[in-house]
Design a protein around this motif. Structure first.
Motif, PDB file in Angstrom:
ATOM      1  N   LEU A 151       4.197   7.405   2.992  1.00 13.62           N
ATOM      2  CA  LEU A 151       3.195   8.464   3.146  1.00 13.62           C
ATOM      3  C   LEU A 151       3.711   9.711   2.444  1.00 13.62           C
ATOM      4  CD1 LEU A 151       0.657   9.768   4.338  1.00 13.62           C
ATOM      5  CD2 LEU A 151       1.961  10.203   6.439  1.00 13.62           C
ATOM      6  N   ILE A 152       2.982  10.150   1.418  1.00 14.24           N
ATOM      7  CA  ILE A 152       3.395  11.271   0.576  1.00 14.24           C
ATOM      8  C   ILE A 152       2.313  12.350   0.626  1.00 14.24           C
ATOM      9  CG2 ILE A 152       4.178  11.962  -1.726  1.00 14.24           C
ATOM     10  CD1 ILE A 152       5.865   9.740  -0.491  1.00 14.24           C
ATOM     11  N   THR A 153       2.712  13.595   0.720  1.00 14.63           N
ATOM     12  CA  THR A 153       1.741  14.693   0.593  1.00 14.63           C
ATOM     13  C   THR A 153       1.860  15.303  -0.804  1.00 14.63           C
ATOM     14  OG1 THR A 153       3.251  16.411   1.410  1.00 14.63           O
ATOM     15  CG2 THR A 153       1.928  15.229   3.047  1.00 14.63           C
ATOM     16  N   SER A 154       0.728  15.771  -1.317  1.00 16.52           N
ATOM     17  CA  SER A 154       0.751  16.418  -2.636  1.00 16.52           C
ATOM     18  C   SER A 154       1.342  17.812  -2.564  1.00 16.52           C
ATOM     19  CB  SER A 154      -0.664  16.477  -3.221  1.00 16.52           C
ATOM     20  OG  SER A 154      -1.520  17.229  -2.374  1.00 16.52           O
ATOM     21  N   SER A 183      -8.264  13.089   1.396  1.00 15.16           N
ATOM     22  CA  SER A 183      -8.470  14.525   1.130  1.00 15.16           C
ATOM     23  C   SER A 183      -8.357  15.317   2.425  1.00 15.16           C
ATOM     24  CB  SER A 183      -9.848  14.751   0.518  1.00 15.16           C
ATOM     25  OG  SER A 183      -9.995  14.033  -0.676  1.00 15.16           O
ATOM     26  N   SER A 184      -7.635  16.432   2.365  1.00  9.23           N
ATOM     27  CA  SER A 184      -7.441  17.277   3.540  1.00  9.23           C
ATOM     28  C   SER A 184      -8.516  18.362   3.621  1.00  9.23           C
ATOM     29  CB  SER A 184      -6.067  17.940   3.471  1.00  9.23           C
ATOM     30  OG  SER A 184      -6.027  18.854   2.379  1.00  9.23           O
ATOM     31  N   CYS A 185      -8.486  19.109   4.726  1.00  9.01           N
ATOM     32  CA  CYS A 185      -9.389  20.256   4.885  1.00  9.01           C
ATOM     33  C   CYS A 185      -9.197  21.260   3.746  1.00  9.01           C
ATOM     34  CB  CYS A 185      -9.122  20.952   6.213  1.00  9.01           C
ATOM     35  SG  CYS A 185      -9.308  19.919   7.663  1.00  9.01           S
ATOM     36  N   ARG A 245      -2.325  15.217  -9.609  1.00 14.57           N
ATOM     37  CA  ARG A 245      -1.961  14.359 -10.752  1.00 14.57           C
ATOM     38  C   ARG A 245      -0.457  14.128 -10.808  1.00 14.57           C
ATOM     39  NH1 ARG A 245      -5.616  17.908 -13.472  1.00 14.57           N
ATOM     40  NH2 ARG A 245      -7.642  16.905 -13.821  1.00 14.57           N
ATOM     41  N   LYS A 246       0.301  15.211 -10.649  1.00 12.94           N
ATOM     42  CA  LYS A 246       1.753  15.102 -10.678  1.00 12.94           C
ATOM     43  C   LYS A 246       2.261  14.220  -9.536  1.00 12.94           C
ATOM     44  CE  LYS A 246       2.586  19.626 -12.827  1.00 12.94           C
ATOM     45  NZ  LYS A 246       3.154  20.996 -12.604  1.00 12.94           N
ATOM     46  N   CYS A 247       1.635  14.348  -8.372  1.00 14.47           N
ATOM     47  CA  CYS A 247       2.030  13.545  -7.207  1.00 14.47           C
ATOM     48  C   CYS A 247       1.782  12.060  -7.475  1.00 14.47           C
ATOM     49  CB  CYS A 247       1.252  14.015  -5.975  1.00 14.47           C
ATOM     50  SG  CYS A 247       1.676  13.128  -4.464  1.00 14.47           S
ATOM     51  N   ILE A 248       0.626  11.733  -8.047  1.00 12.60           N
ATOM     52  CA  ILE A 248       0.307  10.336  -8.356  1.00 12.60           C
ATOM     53  C   ILE A 248       1.304   9.774  -9.361  1.00 12.60           C
ATOM     54  CG2 ILE A 248      -1.392   8.795  -9.418  1.00 12.60           C
ATOM     55  CD1 ILE A 248      -3.578  10.640  -8.276  1.00 12.60           C
ATOM     56  N   ASP A 249       1.594  10.539 -10.404  1.00 15.07           N
ATOM     57  CA  ASP A 249       2.564  10.087 -11.414  1.00 15.07           C
ATOM     58  C   ASP A 249       3.915   9.795 -10.761  1.00 15.07           C
ATOM     59  OD1 ASP A 249       0.599  10.442 -13.277  1.00 15.07           O
ATOM     60  OD2 ASP A 249       1.387  12.322 -14.099  1.00 15.07           O
ATOM     61  N   TYR A 250       4.307  10.681  -9.861  1.00 17.54           N
ATOM     62  CA  TYR A 250       5.602  10.521  -9.205  1.00 17.54           C
ATOM     63  C   TYR A 250       5.652   9.244  -8.365  1.00 17.54           C
ATOM     64  CZ  TYR A 250       9.165  11.086  -5.605  1.00 17.54           C
ATOM     65  OH  TYR A 250      10.208  10.867  -4.749  1.00 17.54           O
ATOM     66  N   ALA A 293       0.832  -1.208   0.000  1.00 19.81           N
ATOM     67  CA  ALA A 293       0.000   0.000   0.000  1.00 19.81           C
ATOM     68  C   ALA A 293       0.864   1.254   0.000  1.00 19.81           C
ATOM     69  CB  ALA A 293      -0.928   0.009   1.204  1.00 19.81           C
ATOM     70  N   LEU A 294       0.293   2.342  -0.493  1.00 25.11           N
ATOM     71  CA  LEU A 294       0.910   3.665  -0.430  1.00 25.11           C
ATOM     72  C   LEU A 294      -0.196   4.677  -0.158  1.00 25.11           C
ATOM     73  CD1 LEU A 294       3.688   5.250  -2.517  1.00 25.11           C
ATOM     74  CD2 LEU A 294       1.518   6.462  -2.375  1.00 25.11           C
ATOM     75  N   VAL A 295       0.099   5.671   0.684  1.00 25.99           N
ATOM     76  CA  VAL A 295      -0.902   6.672   1.058  1.00 25.99           C
ATOM     77  C   VAL A 295      -0.466   8.048   0.575  1.00 25.99           C
ATOM     78  CG1 VAL A 295      -2.145   7.763   2.962  1.00 25.99           C
ATOM     79  CG2 VAL A 295      -1.572   5.333   3.082  1.00 25.99           C
ATOM     80  N   ILE A 296      -1.407   8.748  -0.051  1.00 32.43           N
ATOM     81  CA  ILE A 296      -1.194  10.141  -0.446  1.00 32.43           C
ATOM     82  C   ILE A 296      -2.146  11.023   0.349  1.00 32.43           C
ATOM     83  CG2 ILE A 296      -1.395  11.857  -2.290  1.00 32.43           C
ATOM     84  CD1 ILE A 296      -0.627   9.711  -4.290  1.00 32.43           C
ATOM     85  N   TYR A 297      -1.619  12.026   1.021  1.00 32.59           N
ATOM     86  CA  TYR A 297      -2.443  13.087   1.583  1.00 32.59           C
ATOM     87  C   TYR A 297      -2.525  14.200   0.542  1.00 32.59           C
ATOM     88  CZ  TYR A 297      -2.145  11.323   6.443  1.00 32.59           C
ATOM     89  OH  TYR A 297      -2.241  10.582   7.594  1.00 32.59           O
ATOM     90  N   HIS A 298      -3.725  14.466   0.033  1.00 32.85           N
ATOM     91  CA  HIS A 298      -3.878  15.645  -0.832  1.00 32.85           C
ATOM     92  C   HIS A 298      -4.009  16.843   0.095  1.00 32.85           C
ATOM     93  CE1 HIS A 298      -4.579  18.123  -4.198  1.00 32.85           C
ATOM     94  NE2 HIS A 298      -5.895  18.211  -4.097  1.00 32.85           N
TER      95      HIS A 298
END
Length: 431
Positions: A74-77, A112-114, A93-98, A34-39
């Protein structure tokens, strides 16, 4: 002079308002692949990092670190000020590609963040498009902090995994899925639960949602039972609701009882499990086995503890510390508790609530920190907080009490080891 807490913590809320994105993270944090992105802005990732760092230090202090355990990136956009005006979907989009190119994950969970919620970014559309482009499962979880709290974020992430990866399957007899955390499959609490389940002929398939591979997640519907890893009371609402969802969707019954903490609650837990499974005789045999195990340990350790003068120091409010299990532990070991001290960090209301609770279980004198003289005479302080060096030997009680008779025995062993130290050596042992 006694030194404990440097500020007063006034707790007036009945409900937690912590960050829901941290709940999303914890629900998949140790799922292989798994990988988590915080937008979100970069600072939002710091909240989770700090939480994980505290857990890391606690594990090190207790020598319970599992170095082989997978931890999801854990990556933030990295949303910035200009994105609040022009939108942050392109940044996502750029974060996901990366992350796809850099980490090659099996699947991605996007929280999704506040800030993303205020901007109005259509995270689900971006997620769907990216999934089509990269042919990797991508799950979007609504976790804006102004809508939810930690518990809700945990539940929403778990529900998303259920809806995306699970379908009805033939049941495998005597297989169990554990729901919740408690330190993961290799943690001592979960190992203790597994030992109790083996008594009833039950085999743990996996621990969901935060410690399961994609293959294990897909096989959860084949379980014949879910066992919830609760706390002092029943499991928190998010885990309980996940169990109810699994029962509705896949006909998996669940067992939700207070965690077996200490002697009496372990007996109650075994008795209730035996009733659920129709194995009351096995439960009675297990209770006798656990009693013998505990009595053998008490015989080994009590002689080292019964002559020590011990004070119990409490600085956590009743919301976070139920004293019954600690008093039961000390009584089992025949420890002479000369007094109980309520530390300065508690408000007057919290002290009063704690006094009422303590008086249900002990006749030991209860004093405030300022008025106490017994601490200077104490040989060991069993405490919820680290105290000053004037206290020669300190036993730090765990924030989350350990599970089962085995948990009590481990604490007794550590306490006896501390009692064996000379007063000149001093020091603290973490329970």
């Amino acid at each position: 002079m006694l030194m404990a807490i440097s500020k007063k913590n006034v707790i007036t809320m009945k409900r937690s308002y912590s960050c829901s994105m941290s709940g999303v993270w914890n629900a998949v944090a140790h799922n292989q692949g798994a990988l988590v992105i915080y937008h979100s802005p970069k600072a939002c990732g710091h909240v989770t990092h700090t939480m994980e760092l505290g857990s890391y230090y606690r594990s090190l202090a207790r020598q319970e670190m599992n170095w082989q355990q997978y931890t999801a990136p854990l990556i933030t956009s990295n949303l910035k000020e200009e994105h609040s005006i022009f939108g942050g979907t392109e940044q996502l989009r750029k974060c996901i590609d990366y992350v796809v190119k850099r980490y090659k994950p099996e699947y991605i969970v996007i929280a999704s963040s506040c800030v993303a919620g205020v901007i109005g970014d259509d995270v689900k559309s971006v997620t769907t498009a990216a999934q089509g482009m990269w042919n990797i499962p991508m799950l979007s979880v609504d976790s804006q902090g102004f809508f939810n709290d930690y518990d809700t974020g945990y539940y929403q992430a778990g529900l998303t995994l259920i809806e995306r990866f699970m379908c009805k399957q033939e049941k495998k007899k005597n297989t169990v899925t554990l729901l919740g955390d408690r330190g993961g499959p290799q943690g001592i609490d979960v190992q203790e639960i597994k030992e109790l389940l083996v008594i009833f002929g039950l085999d743990v398939h996996c621990q969901f949602p935060g410690y399961a591979s994609l293959e294990e997640i897909q096989q959860v519907p084949s379980s014949s039972l879910c066992v919830l890893l609760g706390g002092r009371a029943k499991s928190h609402l998010g885990i309980h609701t996940l169990a109810a969802d699994l029962e509705t969707k896949f006909d998996i019954p669940f067992f939700d009882a207070p965690c077996p903490i200490g002697r009496q609650e372990t007996k109650d837990w075994l008795r209730r499990m035996g009733q659920l499974l129709g194995k009351e005789k096995d439960a009675l045999a297990a209770i006798r086995q656990q009693e013998e195990k505990l009595l053998h340990a008490i015989a080994s350790y009590s002689s080292k503890l019964e002559n020590e003068k011990v004070v119990l120091c409490i600085g956590r409010p009743l919301l976070y510390f139920q004293p019954a299990w600690a008093l039961e532990l000390l009584a089992q070991a025949k420890v002479n508790v000369t007094g109980i001290i309520l530390l300065k960090g508690l408000t007057e209301q919290q002290q009063q609530e704690m006094r009422i609770e303590l008086e249900k279980y002990t006749l030991a004198p209860i004093r405030q920190e300022d008025e106490d003289k017994e601490l200077e005479k104490a040989e060991i302080a069993v405490t919820t907080h680290e105290l000053s060096d004037s206290i020669p030997r300190q036993f730090f009680l765990p924030v989350i009490p350990p599970v089962g008779v085995g948990g009590m025995i481990r604490l007794l062993c550590k306490l006896a080891r501390l009692a064996g130290r000379s007063k000149e050596r001093r020091g603290i042992v973490y329970g």
